[in-house]
Scaffold this active site. Structure first.
Site, PDB file in Angstrom:
ATOM      1  N   SER A  27       0.476   5.638   0.830  1.00  0.00           N
ATOM      2  CA  SER A  27       1.903   6.304   1.043  1.00  0.00           C
ATOM      3  C   SER A  27       2.613   5.599   2.027  1.00  0.00           C
ATOM      4  O   SER A  27       2.269   4.937   2.837  1.00  0.00           O
ATOM      5  CB  SER A  27       1.550   7.733   1.440  1.00  0.00           C
ATOM      6  OG  SER A  27       2.813   8.568   1.839  1.00  0.00           O
ATOM      7  N   SER A  28       4.007   5.764   1.798  1.00  0.00           N
ATOM      8  CA  SER A  28       4.940   5.195   2.501  1.00  0.00           C
ATOM      9  C   SER A  28       5.019   5.899   3.858  1.00  0.00           C
ATOM     10  O   SER A  28       5.615   5.519   4.977  1.00  0.00           O
ATOM     11  CB  SER A  28       6.244   5.149   2.186  1.00  0.00           C
ATOM     12  OG  SER A  28       6.798   6.581   1.830  1.00  0.00           O
ATOM     13  N   CYS A  29       4.379   7.142   3.945  1.00  0.00           N
ATOM     14  CA  CYS A  29       4.485   7.893   5.255  1.00  0.00           C
ATOM     15  C   CYS A  29       3.205   7.158   6.049  1.00  0.00           C
ATOM     16  O   CYS A  29       3.243   7.689   7.477  1.00  0.00           O
ATOM     17  CB  CYS A  29       3.786   9.330   5.105  1.00  0.00           C
ATOM     18  SG  CYS A  29       2.056   9.710   4.717  1.00  0.00           S
ATOM     19  N   TYR A  56      -2.133  13.130   7.262  1.00  0.00           N
ATOM     20  CA  TYR A  56      -2.061  12.827   5.692  1.00  0.00           C
ATOM     21  C   TYR A  56      -1.892  11.259   5.955  1.00  0.00           C
ATOM     22  O   TYR A  56      -2.843  10.448   5.314  1.00  0.00           O
ATOM     23  CB  TYR A  56      -0.954  13.293   4.971  1.00  0.00           C
ATOM     24  CG  TYR A  56      -1.016  12.554   3.442  1.00  0.00           C
ATOM     25  CD1 TYR A  56      -2.005  12.998   2.764  1.00  0.00           C
ATOM     26  CD2 TYR A  56       0.152  11.841   3.169  1.00  0.00           C
ATOM     27  CE1 TYR A  56      -1.907  12.404   1.393  1.00  0.00           C
ATOM     28  CE2 TYR A  56       0.163  11.383   1.574  1.00  0.00           C
ATOM     29  CZ  TYR A  56      -0.917  11.658   1.053  1.00  0.00           C
ATOM     30  OH  TYR A  56      -0.796  11.085  -0.294  1.00  0.00           O
ATOM     31  N   LYS A  60      -4.477   8.091   4.608  1.00  0.00           N
ATOM     32  CA  LYS A  60      -4.216   6.740   3.720  1.00  0.00           C
ATOM     33  C   LYS A  60      -4.529   5.720   4.359  1.00  0.00           C
ATOM     34  O   LYS A  60      -4.706   4.437   3.783  1.00  0.00           O
ATOM     35  CB  LYS A  60      -2.881   7.107   3.251  1.00  0.00           C
ATOM     36  CG  LYS A  60      -2.632   8.394   2.333  1.00  0.00           C
ATOM     37  CD  LYS A  60      -3.330   8.017   1.067  1.00  0.00           C
ATOM     38  CE  LYS A  60      -3.173   9.060  -0.090  1.00  0.00           C
ATOM     39  NZ  LYS A  60      -3.725   8.711  -1.309  1.00  0.00           N
ATOM     40  N   HIS A 100       7.080  17.933  -3.106  1.00  0.00           N
ATOM     41  CA  HIS A 100       7.852  16.981  -2.437  1.00  0.00           C
ATOM     42  C   HIS A 100       9.212  17.080  -2.767  1.00  0.00           C
ATOM     43  O   HIS A 100       9.500  18.030  -3.703  1.00  0.00           O
ATOM     44  CB  HIS A 100       7.347  15.508  -2.698  1.00  0.00           C
ATOM     45  CG  HIS A 100       6.053  15.258  -2.065  1.00  0.00           C
ATOM     46  ND1 HIS A 100       5.266  14.108  -2.578  1.00  0.00           N
ATOM     47  CD2 HIS A 100       5.154  15.540  -1.045  1.00  0.00           C
ATOM     48  CE1 HIS A 100       4.071  14.037  -1.883  1.00  0.00           C
ATOM     49  NE2 HIS A 100       4.140  14.973  -0.845  1.00  0.00           N
TER      50      HIS A 100
END
Length: 239
Positions: A27-29, A56, A60, A100
């Site tokens: 994920s880009s987070c 989160y 990841k 989202h």
């Protein structure tokens, strides 16, 4: 806890079961809250992720680096960690309380149009910028990697479309597509999250992959699915 458990089960099952290849979706987070834009893969772990996404993001990051460690340990590329940006499309979660941003806005504006509301209030200032990629393009990118001679390709690999937009632009576009003609208010007492999350997808593009769906086309087919399925009682969606 759930996300970390899923990650461990997924990667370990692929290892024990001797799966030929595993694409692990990050994920880009995972990226630092503030870092050079567009975000290149080498920037991972150079600073802390956005605090509201930290648990989160850690799950990841754990899966991504497990994959890299297995590949290094066994000298192969069986485990392929990729990092897509904000994914949207049919079959997404459209619950305004847990979805989202893109899917939540579709549900909010559709509901506002149905109820003939004069305005909708959204969190933040609308200035934060995000990159959106359709689920079909993510699937296409993963199939491309599974079928490719990976050669000198380095992992993890970002998967993005190469451009972003402000949340204000996104909201106005979705309002237009859903037919909501009221006013959009911004509650600036609420957080914006990371100021920008644009991925540097030059690595995967160098392998020959390109996204296929133009944003408005993807948004229209997502809203069409929402109208046909997500709002029906059979879909189990109550909004």
């Amino acid at each position: 806890c759930d996300n970390l458990t899923i990650t461990l089960d997924e990667v370990c099952a692929a290892m024990i079961g001797e799966a030929e290849k595993l694409v692990f979706i990050g994920s880009s987070c995972m990226y630092p809250r503030e870092c050079p834009q567009p975000m290149a893969e080498d920037v991972l772990l150079t600073a802390r992720p956005e605090p509201t996404s930290l648990p989160y993001a850690i799950s990841k990051l754990a899966g991504t680096y497990m994959c890299l460690a297995y590949c290094k340990q066994y000298g192969n590329k069986r485990f392929l960690p990729v990092i897509p940006n904000s994914i949207y499309g049919p079959h997404d979660n459209f619950d305004p309380e847990s979805a989202h941003v893109l899917s939540a806005l579709i549900a909010r504006f559709h509901d506002a149009k149905q109820r003939r509301l004069e305005s909708v209030t959204l969190w933040g200032s609308g200035t934060a910028r995000r990159e959106f990629i359709h689920a079909d393009d993510i699937a296409d990118a993963c199939l491309h990697l599974l079928k490719s001679d990976l050669g000198d390709i380095e992992f993890p690999l970002n998967i993005g479309v190469g451009h972003d937009m402000s949340i204000k632009e996104l909201a106005e576009t979705i309002a237009q597509i859903t037919g909501f003609e009221g006013h959009i208010n911004w509650d600036k007492t609420k957080p914006d999250g990371a100021p920008r999350k644009l991925l540097d997808s030059s690595r995967i593009r160098a392998s020959g992959w390109r996204p296929k769906l133009e944003f408005r086309e993807g948004l229209l087919n997502t809203y069409k699915w929402y109208l046909e399925f997500a709002s029906s009682p059979a879909a189990g969606n109550t909004q």
